[in-house]
Scaffold this motif. Structure first.
Motif, short mmCIF file in Angstrom:
data_model
loop_
_atom_site.label_atom_id
_atom_site.label_comp_id
_atom_site.label_asym_id
_atom_site.label_seq_id
_atom_site.Cartn_x
_atom_site.Cartn_y
_atom_site.Cartn_z
N TRP A 115 -8.01 0.57 -6.91
CA TRP A 115 -6.89 -0.23 -6.41
C TRP A 115 -7.07 -0.62 -4.94
O TRP A 115 -6.69 -1.72 -4.55
CB TRP A 115 -5.56 0.50 -6.64
N PHE A 116 -7.64 0.25 -4.12
CA PHE A 116 -7.93 -0.16 -2.73
C PHE A 116 -8.94 -1.29 -2.74
O PHE A 116 -8.87 -2.21 -1.92
CB PHE A 116 -8.46 1.04 -1.94
N ASP A 117 -9.85 -1.23 -3.68
CA ASP A 117 -10.87 -2.26 -3.86
C ASP A 117 -10.25 -3.56 -4.39
O ASP A 117 -10.31 -4.62 -3.74
CB ASP A 117 -11.91 -1.69 -4.82
N ALA A 118 -9.60 -3.50 -5.55
CA ALA A 118 -9.16 -4.72 -6.24
C ALA A 118 -8.09 -5.47 -5.46
O ALA A 118 -8.11 -6.71 -5.38
CB ALA A 118 -8.65 -4.37 -7.63
N LEU A 119 -7.12 -4.76 -4.90
CA LEU A 119 -6.04 -5.44 -4.19
C LEU A 119 -6.56 -6.23 -2.99
O LEU A 119 -6.03 -7.30 -2.66
CB LEU A 119 -5.00 -4.41 -3.71
N THR A 120 -7.61 -5.73 -2.37
CA THR A 120 -8.16 -6.40 -1.19
C THR A 120 -8.80 -7.74 -1.55
O THR A 120 -9.03 -8.57 -0.68
CB THR A 120 -9.18 -5.46 -0.51
N ALA A 121 -9.05 -7.97 -2.85
CA ALA A 121 -9.64 -9.25 -3.27
C ALA A 121 -8.77 -10.44 -2.88
O ALA A 121 -9.29 -11.53 -2.63
CB ALA A 121 -9.86 -9.24 -4.78
N TYR A 122 -7.46 -10.24 -2.83
CA TYR A 122 -6.57 -11.34 -2.45
C TYR A 122 -6.88 -11.82 -1.02
O TYR A 122 -6.75 -13.00 -0.72
CB TYR A 122 -5.12 -10.89 -2.52
N GLY A 129 1.74 -8.77 -13.67
CA GLY A 129 2.50 -8.22 -14.78
C GLY A 129 3.33 -7.05 -14.30
O GLY A 129 2.98 -6.37 -13.33
N LYS A 130 4.43 -6.78 -14.98
CA LYS A 130 5.36 -5.77 -14.49
C LYS A 130 4.76 -4.37 -14.46
O LYS A 130 5.22 -3.51 -13.70
CB LYS A 130 6.64 -5.78 -15.32
N GLU A 131 3.71 -4.13 -15.26
CA GLU A 131 3.13 -2.79 -15.30
C GLU A 131 2.36 -2.44 -14.04
O GLU A 131 2.05 -1.26 -13.79
CB GLU A 131 2.23 -2.64 -16.53
N ILE A 132 2.02 -3.44 -13.20
CA ILE A 132 1.28 -3.16 -11.98
C ILE A 132 2.08 -3.51 -10.73
O ILE A 132 1.51 -3.68 -9.65
CB ILE A 132 -0.09 -3.88 -11.97
N ILE A 133 3.39 -3.56 -10.86
CA ILE A 133 4.23 -3.91 -9.72
C ILE A 133 4.12 -2.87 -8.61
O ILE A 133 4.12 -3.20 -7.42
CB ILE A 133 5.71 -4.10 -10.16
N ARG A 134 4.02 -1.58 -8.97
CA ARG A 134 3.99 -0.53 -7.94
C ARG A 134 2.78 -0.71 -7.03
O ARG A 134 2.88 -0.55 -5.81
CB ARG A 134 3.94 0.84 -8.60
N PHE A 135 1.63 -1.02 -7.59
CA PHE A 135 0.43 -1.17 -6.78
C PHE A 135 0.56 -2.33 -5.79
O PHE A 135 0.08 -2.25 -4.66
CB PHE A 135 -0.79 -1.39 -7.69
N HIS A 136 1.21 -3.41 -6.23
CA HIS A 136 1.32 -4.60 -5.40
C HIS A 136 2.48 -4.56 -4.42
O HIS A 136 2.41 -5.20 -3.37
CB HIS A 136 1.45 -5.84 -6.30
N ALA A 137 3.54 -3.87 -4.77
CA ALA A 137 4.75 -3.87 -3.93
C ALA A 137 4.89 -2.61 -3.09
O ALA A 137 5.76 -2.55 -2.22
CB ALA A 137 6.00 -4.05 -4.80
N VAL A 138 4.04 -1.59 -3.33
CA VAL A 138 4.10 -0.36 -2.55
C VAL A 138 2.75 -0.11 -1.86
O VAL A 138 2.66 -0.10 -0.63
CB VAL A 138 4.47 0.86 -3.43
N TYR A 139 1.70 0.08 -2.65
CA TYR A 139 0.41 0.44 -2.07
C TYR A 139 -0.16 -0.69 -1.20
O TYR A 139 -0.60 -0.45 -0.07
CB TYR A 139 -0.60 0.78 -3.16
N TRP A 140 -0.19 -1.90 -1.74
CA TRP A 140 -0.80 -3.03 -1.03
C TRP A 140 -0.12 -3.32 0.30
O TRP A 140 -0.80 -3.41 1.34
CB TRP A 140 -0.84 -4.24 -1.94
#
Length: 663
Positions: A225-232, A255-266
């Motif tokens: 997730w640290f890897d993939a999110l940084t792709a943006y 998609g709603k199943e990955i909201i936490r990664f995008h709205a908290v971790y990222w």
């Protein structure tokens, strides 16, 4: 584009452990629709999509397939890109997490977070879900609470990110930016999660090797997730994001199943690095099949290709955006799909276009007629059309695609009723009746023009045909929606050539064909395990360097050499040319534009292995056609051995900027 406001949006970065199904297609089509709409509103738009290519799942799948991880992900990424091309999705950036520029961005972001005191070393033992790529709070032997599949116990050295330090900053951000997370249900879900307390997050792994290495900390590789999110961020400049001007993102669509990664971790990662946060994260619902989320493990996936082959690309786009309220779960069924196609497209927009064109052809010498005296029913329809323009733009702005299409089709229905009431086909040939017929047909054609412009973001292929049928200049995508209004259809414009739009489909037959094709697709071998093409005989020149080295030529001056402009390019797509077994058709990013180049290397290079490769390109050659395909440039290659095998000149170990000039 000076003077235009920027708009940057992203699809999820799709995991390459499987092939795309209609759920992935939904996300991508929504983004493509927004992209087209924003461009028609005058924005300088960049849309990023791409593939997430690291992690234990990929490592295991590649091993199972008996191929190196790099080959596995290259073939999978090529499959994803090919599908988006078939669906007419016009992504501006396709980022792969194996791209060198992405790796550098991830390492740079890690250093920023570490230098600011938000990263520390540690050890972790816990349950890990390889399917969601996430540590989960369950006991050994228990299934993942999100996907209900088995978890694994993992013990390893990690680097941790101090997520716990960002509980208050995140809550403050959500309060200050109430629209940051949408829809409201997902916002409440994230608020509840953050308010419940945040635990520090493992962001590296040592138990796997397939990943981006942490510089100086081998064998650590970055957690997916640290890897993939940084792709943006890496897609639009990475550390040099300020030069491109597109970061921060205006919209992450997930998609709603990955909201936490995008709205908290990222956002926490970005805060830790001192970088701007995206403006909005929109989490859409799932497409359900038999009341269950589509999943390869459940065997209930639907693939898009059979639908496109039977009903066309636009039918799929229309159904997905009309049938499902954006943000909510939607139900997919072949029955509803064909019903929408016949009722809304064949009997609705398609029928209105064909009827209007046929009557103008018959009664007005094939030219848009000139309206005369208006009657109340004409002005009423005009008023409705003008009102619909405003309503549709407002719905699009709020991502209310279903409501926008409902408004447009209410205008189509009102126009059908108008035609039935006014019955221009039954009017006589008297001068008064001819003038009345001309007014009716101009009014109907004007509605069709407006409906075409408003529908273009959703139905790009079909609306282009209608636009041409009405004899309108240019492409519907170039229409400025802010200037769209009633009364702009010029009388005397000749109609274009009639084209089939939406021929009516027999429901049972269409469903049977789609289901049969779906079953056949499921039987097809994975592109990873399919046999590679067998190399043939020696190539001929055609974009790559000639197969045989030329005889020594007379010396030239430096001024002659300076005429040849060579730049670093990156291959974006590669495909074989039908009937030309020695040629590949490449699209190459040369920094300032994307070029189409033919290269005589098909017998020695597999197309999917070329994607992402940096090559030397001669960019100032005059275009030429090879086997009917235009080639605009030349890829440089050496020739090796008696057979003249081409070896592409490139930059495998250097981070060379795309577009850099060779001297």
């Amino acid at each position: 584009m000076p003077g235009k406001p920027k708009y940057y949006l992203t699809t999820p970065i799709y995991y390459t452990n499987g092939l795309p199904h209609i759920g992935h297609t939904y996300s991508t089509i929504v983004c493509d629709t927004i992209r087209r709409y924003k461009r028609m509103r005058g924005y300088d738009v960049v849309m990023t999509t791409g593939t997430d290519e690291h992690g234990v799942n990929v490592e295991r799948s590649a091993k199972k397939a008996g191929v190196p991880e790099s080959e596995f992900v290259a073939k999978m990424a090529a499959e994803w890109r090919a599908l988006w091309d078939e669906l007419g999705v016009q992504g501006d950036e396709f980022i792969r997490t194996t791209d060198l520029k992405h790796a550098h961005t991830v390492q740079w972001l890690f250093k920023q977070c570490r230098d600011n005191g938000f990263v520390y070393p540690g050890h972790y033992t816990g349950q890990y879900c390889i399917y969601d790529n996430a540590y989960v709070d369950v006991k050994p032997g228990e299934n993942c609470p999100d996907c209900s599949r088995p978890t694994e116990t993992v013990t390893e050295a990690n680097f941790y990110f101090k997520l716990s330090a960002f509980q208050k900053p995140l809550l403050d951000w959500y309060a200050k930016h109430p629209d940051f997370i949408q829809p409201e249900a997902r916002r409440n879900e994230v608020l509840s999660f953050v308010e419940g307390g945040l635990r520090d997050l493992s962001i590296t792994r040592t138990s796997i090797r397939w990943g981006i290495p942490v510089p100086g900390e081998e064998p650590h590789v970055f957690y997916v997730w640290f890897d993939a999110l940084t792709a943006y961020l890496s897609a639009v400049g990475g550390p040099q994001y300020e030069k491109t001007g597109y970061w921060p993102a205006d919209l992450h669509l997930v998609g709603k199943e990955i909201i936490r990664f995008h709205a908290v971790y990222w956002p926490a990662f970005l805060m830790a690095a001192g970088l701007p946060l995206p403006k909005q994260v929109w989490a859409h619902g799932w497409l359900l099949m038999d009341s269950a989320k589509m999943s390869k493990s459940l065997g209930n996936v639907v693939r898009p290709r059979p639908i496109v082959h039977v009903l066309g690309m636009d039918a799929l786009r229309y159904y997905l955006l009309r049938e499902t309220v954006f943000g909510q779960d939607g139900n997919f069924s072949y029955d509803a799909l064909v019903q929408r196609y016949n009722s809304d497209l064949a009997n609705g927009l398609g029928n209105l276009a064909s009827r209007t064109a046929a009557m103008i052809e018959k009664n007005c010498a094939g030219k848009i007629p000139k309206p005369s005296a208006l009657q109340p029913q004409d002005t009423a329809l005009a008023a409705k059309a003008q009102e619909v323009i405003g309503e549709v733009l407002e719905h699009y702005d709020k991502l209310g695609f279903s409501l926008a299409l409902e408004e447009i089709w209410s205008l189509v229905a009102a126009t059908d009723k108008y035609l039935t009431t006014e019955h221009p086909w039954s009017l006589s040939e008297s001068e008064a009746d001819q003038q009345r017929r001309a007014t009716i047909l101009w009014t109907t054609a004007e509605v069709l023009r407006i409906a075409t412009a408003l529908t273009h973001p959703v139905l790009p292929e079909s609306t282009t045909k209608v636009w041409s049928l009405l004899g309108q200049p240019g492409q519907p995508g170039s229409i400025a929606l802010d200037g769209l209004r009633w009364g702009q259809l010029a009388a005397g414009t000749p109609l274009g050539k009639s084209q089939a739009l939406f021929p009516r489909i027999e429901k049972a037959e269409a469903i049977e064909r789609m289901e049969a094709m779906e079953k056949e697709e499921q039987k097809q071998p994975s592109p990873i395990t399919a046999p590679a093409a067998t190399p043939a005989s020696a190539p001929t020149a055609g974009g790559a360097a000639a197969a045989a080295a030329p005889a020594a030529a007379e010396k030239i001056g430096i001024e002659d050499f300076a005429k040849v402009e060579m730049r670093v390019g990156q291959i974006k797509t590669a495909e074989r040319i039908v009937g030309a077994d020695k040629l590949l058709k490449l699209t190459v990013d040369i920094g300032t534009e994307i070029r189409q180049i033919c290269a005589g290397i098909a017998q020695y290079y597999e197309p999917e292995k070329l994607i992402g490769r940096k090559v030397a390109v001669v960019v100032n050659l005059a275009p030429r056609k090879l086997r009917g395909v235009e080639s605009n440039g030349m890829v440089i290659a050496a020739t090796v051995g008696p057979e003249g095998r081409p070896v592409l000149a490139g930059f495998p170990d250097e981070d060379v900027e795309i577009g850099a000039r060779l001297k």
